[in-house]
Every structure is written in structure tokens, then in C-alpha cells.
Scaffold this motif. Structure first.
Motif, PDB file in Angstrom:
ATOM      1  N   UNK A  37      17.421   5.912 -35.840  1.00 38.11           N
ATOM      2  CA  UNK A  37      18.862   6.121 -35.887  1.00 38.11           C
ATOM      3  C   UNK A  37      19.303   6.902 -34.656  1.00 38.11           C
ATOM      4  N   UNK A  38      20.512   6.624 -34.203  1.00 40.30           N
ATOM      5  CA  UNK A  38      21.060   7.312 -33.036  1.00 40.30           C
ATOM      6  C   UNK A  38      21.802   8.570 -33.465  1.00 40.30           C
ATOM      7  N   UNK A  39      22.167   9.388 -32.477  1.00 42.33           N
ATOM      8  CA  UNK A  39      23.095  10.476 -32.714  1.00 42.33           C
ATOM      9  C   UNK A  39      24.495   9.895 -32.890  1.00 42.33           C
ATOM     10  N   UNK A  40      25.468  10.753 -33.164  1.00 45.44           N
ATOM     11  CA  UNK A  40      26.842  10.293 -33.292  1.00 45.44           C
ATOM     12  C   UNK A  40      27.331   9.722 -31.961  1.00 45.44           C
ATOM     13  N   UNK A  41      27.931   8.551 -32.008  1.00 41.61           N
ATOM     14  CA  UNK A  41      28.448   7.889 -30.820  1.00 41.61           C
ATOM     15  C   UNK A  41      29.934   7.596 -31.001  1.00 41.61           C
ATOM     16  N   UNK A  42      30.668   7.666 -29.889  1.00 44.65           N
ATOM     17  CA  UNK A  42      32.090   7.337 -29.925  1.00 44.65           C
ATOM     18  C   UNK A  42      32.269   5.826 -29.936  1.00 44.65           C
ATOM     19  N   UNK A  43      33.370   5.380 -30.513  1.00 48.92           N
ATOM     20  CA  UNK A  43      33.625   3.945 -30.597  1.00 48.92           C
ATOM     21  C   UNK A  43      33.746   3.292 -29.230  1.00 48.92           C
ATOM     22  N   UNK A  44      34.105   4.069 -28.210  1.00 48.13           N
ATOM     23  CA  UNK A  44      34.254   3.513 -26.870  1.00 48.13           C
ATOM     24  C   UNK A  44      32.944   3.493 -26.090  1.00 48.13           C
ATOM     25  N   UNK A  45      31.849   4.058 -26.642  1.00 45.67           N
ATOM     26  CA  UNK A  45      30.563   4.038 -25.955  1.00 45.67           C
ATOM     27  C   UNK A  45      30.021   2.612 -25.888  1.00 45.67           C
ATOM     28  N   UNK A  46      29.082   2.398 -24.966  1.00 51.52           N
ATOM     29  CA  UNK A  46      28.450   1.082 -24.813  1.00 51.52           C
ATOM     30  C   UNK A  46      27.465   0.872 -25.963  1.00 51.52           C
ATOM     31  N   UNK A  47      27.880   0.113 -26.971  1.00 50.16           N
ATOM     32  CA  UNK A  47      27.064  -0.065 -28.165  1.00 50.16           C
ATOM     33  C   UNK A  47      25.797  -0.853 -27.867  1.00 50.16           C
ATOM     34  N   UNK A  99      36.203   1.551 -38.558  1.00 49.43           N
ATOM     35  CA  UNK A  99      36.905   2.139 -37.428  1.00 49.43           C
ATOM     36  C   UNK A  99      37.878   3.234 -37.836  1.00 49.43           C
ATOM     37  N   UNK A 100      37.825   3.650 -39.115  1.00 49.23           N
ATOM     38  CA  UNK A 100      38.706   4.730 -39.553  1.00 49.23           C
ATOM     39  C   UNK A 100      38.373   6.037 -38.850  1.00 49.23           C
ATOM     40  N   UNK A 101      37.126   6.218 -38.450  1.00 46.34           N
ATOM     41  CA  UNK A 101      36.696   7.407 -37.712  1.00 46.34           C
ATOM     42  C   UNK A 101      36.329   7.000 -36.290  1.00 46.34           C
ATOM     43  N   UNK A 102      36.442   7.945 -35.347  1.00 48.15           N
ATOM     44  CA  UNK A 102      36.111   7.663 -33.957  1.00 48.15           C
ATOM     45  C   UNK A 102      34.622   7.764 -33.677  1.00 48.15           C
ATOM     46  N   UNK A 103      33.824   8.258 -34.647  1.00 56.29           N
ATOM     47  CA  UNK A 103      32.396   8.465 -34.437  1.00 56.29           C
ATOM     48  C   UNK A 103      31.593   7.639 -35.434  1.00 56.29           C
ATOM     49  N   UNK A 104      30.528   7.017 -34.958  1.00 52.20           N
ATOM     50  CA  UNK A 104      29.634   6.250 -35.823  1.00 52.20           C
ATOM     51  C   UNK A 104      28.195   6.499 -35.399  1.00 52.20           C
ATOM     52  N   UNK A 105      27.257   6.072 -36.230  1.00 58.01           N
ATOM     53  CA  UNK A 105      25.840   6.071 -35.886  1.00 58.01           C
ATOM     54  C   UNK A 105      25.327   4.635 -35.949  1.00 58.01           C
ATOM     55  N   UNK A 106      24.325   4.358 -35.140  1.00 58.79           N
ATOM     56  CA  UNK A 106      23.683   3.043 -35.147  1.00 58.79           C
ATOM     57  C   UNK A 106      22.233   3.221 -35.577  1.00 58.79           C
ATOM     58  N   UNK A 107      21.829   2.456 -36.581  1.00 58.53           N
ATOM     59  CA  UNK A 107      20.447   2.507 -37.063  1.00 58.53           C
ATOM     60  C   UNK A 107      19.840   1.105 -36.981  1.00 58.53           C
ATOM     61  N   UNK A 108      18.568   1.056 -36.605  1.00 61.06           N
ATOM     62  CA  UNK A 108      17.821  -0.202 -36.555  1.00 61.06           C
ATOM     63  C   UNK A 108      16.751  -0.156 -37.632  1.00 61.06           C
ATOM     64  N   UNK A 109      16.734  -1.172 -38.486  1.00 58.86           N
ATOM     65  CA  UNK A 109      15.737  -1.282 -39.547  1.00 58.86           C
ATOM     66  C   UNK A 109      14.822  -2.446 -39.184  1.00 58.86           C
TER      67      UNK A 109
END
Length: 757
Positions: free
Chosen positions: A491-501, A396-406
Motif C-alpha cells: 500500500x502507498x502513503x496518502x496521495x493527492x488526486x492530482x498526483x501521477x497515479x 473523489x469526495x476527498x482530495x487524498x487517497x491510497x493505492x494498494x496492490x493485491x
């Protein structure tokens, strides 16, 4: 005597005894008085809350019954009989049959009439067709003709010596005559149990009074004295009031029913409550006196022993240090040096505390995994989750993350080769590989395992899309080399931490299916979704495909052959390009339905597979063989050992997804590639309990654990345990334990406190 008082331990004992007495006796009286005030306030709050809940349930149920009555009245068969002028036995039988069918689906309707004013006939649900002269409820006929109630209002009615809540449809304020009427008589006993029986404490009576002061529902009955006193109270909705009836004091709470102009009352006898409160106050005082006696005995013993030297303690501690020094580098103190012995004992204690702290830190990984899993399943972080994840991870140090499914390819083969624990170790190794590669680039990666055919990566890395895609390709290659598993990564694009994960996860999981369609062995991104959409064109007759899937699951080979001929017959008269699109949709739909079955795992890609066929019939024969293989594999799962494994797989899935409010029998059945009905049957046979009850029981056990072991709020615990609504949460928990969550926490907290003392 003088010699006795000259002893130090006696003087110390007397002083301590006087101090304890002056503290404990007044404090116990104060505590008993505070408890009485608190108990009165809690009873008031509970009664008011009970009133609001009862009023809300009553409003909802009565409105539902009104709508149901309108639906019955508008039924074509009922209308034809009510409006008819002639007499036809067939019409009478149809109307009675329709009336009986409607009543069988609504348990609160005990009796119903169809009244045809023109023919002067009544269809009674209990006695059948009767004329007005022979109809036993003359009062109702009189009310219909002369004194109809307001529009859709229930009213009190007695017939045959039994009270009912009645509703006449249609009913209007205007004196407009109708040729036919529907009359519903409700089951007062069932209404009373369902509306007034829930959450009712012992000693409390609930009743519903109409505008004329009659008790239409309730256990108190038509007690004239009570009903007369209620008329003199303040309007419903005010604070708790006290009234006296025949020398008996009653707490009265009320809540209005606006749609009916009725009032819900709760009556709690103050005498019974006072008796309970006084009994508990006596217990508090009695236990306080017992505590005082025990403290005085302890003070006497301690005052006598405190003047003796500390040598015995030092000797005992030295023997303990000698034992511990055999397993540690702790130096032995010089014999007789009590200070050194005590110092060594403190050092030994400090080392034990450090070991305990290290043991607690060893569980931080499990705590972090639990927080991340809850974030993914719930979609968004609440305050507790955010603080917990921030404490355990740098994600959570950054406001943007990516989600990947393997996603593991040919997972069914993997599941049959490795047991559950081994599969968890393989996924753990995959997460470690990915974590090292991302950490080498200065990023953070967290792995979430949902006990299925895939794992989820949450990636915090400041790189563009191309670089992230290249890193994931590297991770994919390392997994194939070191873990020896073929995987598909999306993998997703960059998502904000407040987005619906949760929605991002569902979308990216869907992207992993593109490998089956295109056959490309690459990392899929959101940009690849357009090719996916182009393939999802509807069939001209999608019902044929649904029937085909049902036939495969049912094991009907003849029907499979006929349905394939029907589907391929539709494609025989279209252009090649359209035919290929339809074949793609059919194969993709079958693949999604049976994606965990071995029969279709060998397909490299739909386009590549279709290019192997020179005629449409070749494709049909190939698909027929594949579906037969799927059917055989489904049939082979009926053995006892296989059922045990399937039940165990379902349990593991439930335990990993218990926080998910969308967890359902259908989702579990899809996970093990079975129909929902067959999955229920297997679980019931193996475990002796239904799958839905097992899910509910697991959630309730989770609530119990969190209530006792954490300080989380009751609402947060319900959300953490996967309950979708607060009402279902409270109702299910009280039905299972007999207590509300707050009562359960208070009961077990007090129990633990008593044991500790």
C-alpha cells in the motif's frame, strides 16, 4: 370540383401543402448556398493544413539526410580514401563497400559519388571506380570545382536525363578547396511519394519550387506557365490565392522551407471543385423536392384520416393491455371507456420507460470500471474522467487517497486451475470483501482489474497508516478464508488526486516483490522500500547473469552449468557477508525474470533459503536444479493447446490495457512469461496476424467505436485509445480507413441520419 374543395381533408391538405412548399424550397436553396461557402472554407483550411504538414515533413527529412551525409563523410574508411594520394585497389574496394552499406540503410539516396580531386578519381555507387575523364556526370565535377553551393544546401541537378536533389559535403560559402567530396543524389520519386503523397486530395497538385523558380519536386512538372505565375504571387505563408493559367483558375496555398529557401505550393483546380459543389447543391435541391413530395403525400393521407374516430386506436390499445396484464398487475379499463384505455396505455408506456432506465443503470458498474482503468493507466484525470468517476463513485469526495496492490501468490497455478472468466470472478469476490470492510469503517474503495496476477484498490479513508495497514491485514485474512487464495498486499502513503497515479501504481507493484526477498507475510508499505534498496547491489560482472537467463530460455543445459560455475567462482574468494549479498541479487534477478513460473514459487524467502545451505556448492546445485525445472517448464509450453491459451491470454491482456500508450509486445510477453520473439511467433501462428498489428487494429476499432457512439473530441478519442502521439494516431487511422477521424465521424453520422429518415 366544388364538392371536392368542400371536403375538410382537401382544404387541410392544400393549406399544409402551401406551407411546406414555402418553407422547404427557400430553405433548400439557402442550405445549398451555405454548403458551398462551408465547402470553400473547409478546402482552404485543409490546403493550408496540408502545406504546413508537408513543409514540416520536408524540413525534417532534409535535415535528417544532411546529418546522414555528414555521418557518411566522417566515416574513417571514406575519409581515408578521399584524403589519400596513392592508389590502392584494397582501399578502393573498402571505400566502395562502405558507400554501398550506407546507401542500403537510407532508401532516399539513389546514387552517391566519392570524388578525390587529388587523384582525379570518382567512386560511383552505380559504376564503381572511374577517372574524371570517363566519369559520366561532368556537370557535377564542374560544380564541385567552380560553383559550389552554400553550406549544406540541396540543389537541383540533372544527369543521365533524370532529375535529382543533390548535396555536396563539404560545402561552404568560402572558396576553400578540399581534397575529397561526398555527393548524394536523392531519389526524387521516393521523396515525392513520401513528402507529397500523404493527405493529398484528388484534384490537388503539390510542388516544391527552389529560389530560381524551378520545380524540384512535384507532379506538375516544369510547366513554364504555372512557374511564371507563381513568381508573381505574394510571399509564402499568406492566405489562399487564386491565379489563372491558360484560362484555368487554380487555388494556390504556399508554405516556406526556411532551411532551403524553397517554397511548397498546392494547386487545386477551381473548376473541378465547382463541379463537385454544384453537383452536391443539385442533390440537395433534388432531395428537398423529393421530401416535399413525400410530405405532401403524407399530409394528404393524414388530412383524410384525421377526421375519423379514435375507436380503432382504442381497440388496438385495449388488446395490447390485455396481453400485458397477464404478466403484470395492470388493471383493465371498462369496455368502451376510451379515456380509461388511453390512460392505461400511457401507464404501460411509462412502465416500459422505467424498465429501460433500470437496464441502463445496470451498466453503471462497467462504465465506472472503465473510467477507473483509464485513470490508472494514463496517470492523471482529464475533465471527462473526473466527471465520469465523480458521477459513479464517492471516491473523489476527498482530495487524498491510497493505492494498494493485491498480488495473487503462485498465480501460474491459479491460471492453470481456473479459466479466464473464473479468475475474474475470484478477483471480483476479493474486491467485494475489501469494499465491505472499508465501507464498514466509513470509507470508499474501488477495485481495478487489469487482467493480470493482481488487482488494484483505490482507498478513500481518513485513517492513519497503522489503522489502514491493520484493515488490509484483515482483508488479506478474509481473502485467504473465503476465496482460498494467498495474496501479497502493498500500500502507498496518502496521495493527492492530482498526483501521477501510474507512477504510484508501478512503485507499489514493485513493493509486492519484497515478500519473496524477506519471506515476511505482512502488508508492505513505502517505508519498507529501504530494505529493498539495500539488496539491489550490483554484481561485479552482471553480463554473466544476463547470459545465464538467456541460456535458460534457450534450453542450453551445458551452458547453464558453465555460467553457474563462473558466477559461483567469482563468489568463492569473497567474505561470507558479501557472498550472501551477491547470492541474494542473483536469486532476486532470476525471480523477477521468471516470477510466474512454478519452479520458483515454493521459495519462502531468499534469506531463509540461503540459511539452509552449509556450503556454496550446495547453493549452486540447488539453483542449478531450479533453473533446469524452469527450462523444462518453458519447453513444455510448445504444444498446440498451450499456444491457443497463450494467444487468448495475450488478447485479454491487450483488451484490458488498450488505453495504455505504453502497451508493447515486450510487456505482453512478460505477462505470459515468454520472450518477446517467442510471443510474436506464437501469436502469428495461432491468429495469423502479428501481435503489433493486432494491437494497432484494436486501437483503430476502438477509435471507430468512440467516433460513432460518443461526442468526445477527436484528440480525446486518440488518447482514450492509447495512441502516444497525434501524428501516429492520424496517420495510422487514415491508412486503415482511407479517412481522417473527422471525415469518418461525419460520414457515419450522415449515414445514420439518412437511415433514420
Amino acid at each position: 370540383m366544388r364538392h371536392l374543395f368542400s371536403k375538410n381533408y382537401v382544404r387541410i391538405y392544400l393549406w399544409i401543402g402551401m406551407i411546406f412548399t414555402m418553407i422547404i424550397i427557400p430553405f433548400s436553396m439557402f442550405l445549398a448556398n451555405q454548403f458551398s461557402k462551408y465547402a470553400y472554407s473547409q478546402m482552404d483550411l485543409f490546403n493550408r493544413d496540408t502545406m504546413l504538414q508537408t513543409a514540416s515533413r520536408t524540413e525534417f527529412l532534409l535535415n535528417k539526410l544532411k546529418a546522414y551525409g555528414l555521418h557518411m563523410y566522417q566515416d574513417r574508411t571514406v575519409q581515408e580514401w578521399l584524403q589519400s594520394a596513392g592508389r590502392s585497389p584494397l582501399d578502393d574496394m573498402d571505400a566502395l563497400h562502405a558507400l554501398t552499406n550506407y546507401m542500403s540503410t537510407e532508401p532516399f539516396i539513389k546514387r552517391a559519388y566519392l570524388v578525390n580531386v587529388h587523384k582525379e578519381q570518382v567512386i560511383d555507387s552505380l559504376k564503381g571506380l572511374v577517372s574524371f575523364e570517363k566519369f559520366g556526370d561532368a556537370a557535377m565535377l564542374k560544380k564541385i570545382r567552380e560553383d559550389r553551393p552554400l553550406f549544406l544546401q540541396f540543389f537541383y541537378h540533372e544527369t543521365g536525363g533524370e532529375p535529382y536533389l543533390a548535396l555536396i559535403v563539404p560545402s561552404t560559402p568560402a572558396r576553400k578547396d578540399h581534397r575529397g567530396y561526398l555527393v548524394l543524389l536523392l531519389d526524387n520519386r521516393a521523396l515525392q511519394e513520401n513528402l507529397l503523397g500523404l493527405n493529398k486530395e484528388p484534384g490537388m497538385d503539390l510542388m516544391i519550387v527552389d529560389g530560381q523558380g524551378r520545380n524540384v519536386l512535384g507532379t506538375t512538372g516544369n510547366d513554364a506557365a504555372i512557374l511564371n505565375e507563381l513568381r508573381h504571387l505574394k510571399p509564402a505563408g499568406s492566405e489562399t490565392q487564386v491565379m489563372t493559367v491558360r484560362g484555368m483558375q487554380l487555388f494556390v496555398n504556399s508554405a516556406p522551407l526556411a532551411s532551403q529557401k524553397w517554397t511548397v505550393y498546392s494547386l487545386t483546380e477551381l473548376k473541378a471543385f465547382k463541379h463537385q459543389a454544384q453537383a452536391f447543391q443539385a442533390k440537395i435541391v433534388g432531395y428537398s423536392l423529393l421530401l416535399l413530395v413525400l410530405l405532401l403525400l403524407a399530409a394528404f393521407w393524414n388530412s383524410r384520416r384525421m377526421v375519423k374516430p379514435f375507436r380503432r386506436l382504442a381497440d388496438q390499445l385495449q388488446r395490447r393491455i390485455v396481453q400485458e396484464s397477464r404478466h403484470s398487475a395492470l388493471a383493465l379499463p371498462v369496455a368502451g371507456d376510451e379515456y380509461s384505455i388511453l390512460k392505461s396505455g400511457i401507464e404501460l408506456l411509462s412502465s416500459r420507460v422505467d424498465e429501460m432506465h433500470q437496464s441502463l443503470r445496470g451498466h453503471s458498474g462497467l462504465i465506472k470500471a472503465e473510467y477507473l482503468r483509464q485513470w490508472l493507466l494514463q496517470g492523471r484525470m482529464n475533465r471527462t474522467l473526473r466527471e465520469g468517476i465523480a458521477r459513479e463513485s464517492e471516491l473523489l469526495a476527498s482530495d487524498l487517497i491510497r493505492l494498494a496492490v493485491v498480488k495473487i501468490d503462485a498465480y501460474r497455478d491459479v491460471a492453470e486451475t481456473y479459466d479466464f472468466a473464473s479468475r475474474q470472478l475470484l478477483k471480483y469476490a476479493m474486491g467485494n470483501i475489501a469494499g465491505e470492510i472499508i465501507a464498514g469503517e466509513g470509507g470508499t474503495l474501488e477495485t481495478i482489474d487489469l487482467a493480470g496476477d493482481h488487482i488494484v484498490f483505490l482507498i478513500g479513508l481518513d485513517r492513519d497508516d497503522a489503522e489502514v495497514r491493520k484493515l488490509l491485514e484483515t482483508i488479506k485474512g478474509h481473502i485467504a478464508t473465503y476465496v482460498r487464495l494467498r495474496v501479497t498486499i502493498a500500500v502507498s502513503d496518502l496521495k493527492h488526486l492530482e498526483d501521477d497515479l501510474r507512477s504510484v501504481y508501478d512503485f507499489v507493484l514493485e513493493l509486492t516483490l519484497l515478500k519473496f526477498i524477506s519471506g515476511e507475510d505482512k502488508v508492505y508499505t513505502e517505508g519498507d522500500y529501504e530494505s529493498y534498496v539495500r539488496l539491489l547491489q550490483p554484481l561485479s560482472d552482471p553480463k554473466s547473469l544476463d547470459k545465464l537467463l538467456v541460456a535458460v530460455k534457450s534450453g542450453k543445459k551445458d551452458q547453464i552449468v558453465l555460467l553457474l560455475e563462473e558466477l559461483f567462482g567469482q563468489m568463492a574468494a569473497v567474505k561470507y557477508s558479501e557472498c550472501k549479498v551477491r547470492l541474494t541479487v542473483i536469486l532476486f534477478t532470476i525471480m523477477k525474470e521468471f516470477d510466474k513460473l512454478r519452479a520458483l514459487q515454493g521459495v519462502d524467502g531468499i534469506d531463509k533459503q540461503l540459511d539452509r545451505f552449509s556450503t556454496l556448492q550446495e547453493a549452486r546445485h540447488w539453483l542449478e536444479a531450479e533453473l533446469f525445472a524452469v527450462m523444462d517448464q518453458l519447453s513444455s509450453r510448445k504444444g498446440g493447446d498451450r499456444k491457443e491459451k497463450l494467444a487468448e491470454e495475450m488478447i485479454n491482456y491487450v483488451l484490458y490495457h488498450i488505453h495504455d500508450p505504453m502497451l508493447s509486445v515486450e510487456a505482453i510477453a512478460e505477462h505470459v512469461s515468454l520472450s518477446a520473439k517467442y510471443a510474436r511467433s506464437i501469436f502469428q501462428e495461432v491468429r495469423g496476424v502479428s501481435l503489433s498489428n493486432y494491437i494497432l487494429n484494436t486501437r483503430i476499432e476502438k477509435v471507430k467505436e468512440l467516433l460513432v457512439t460518443t461526442s468526445m473530441s477527436v484528440a480525446d478519442i486518440g488518447e482514450r485509445s492509447g495512441f502516444l502521439t497525434r501524428s501516429h494516431y492520424f496517420t495510422a487511422f487514415k491508412k486503415a480507413t482511407g479517412l481522417t477521424p473527422n471525415q469518418y465521424r461525419l460520414h457515419h453520422t450522415e449515414g445514420e441520419g439518412g437511415e433514420a429518415e
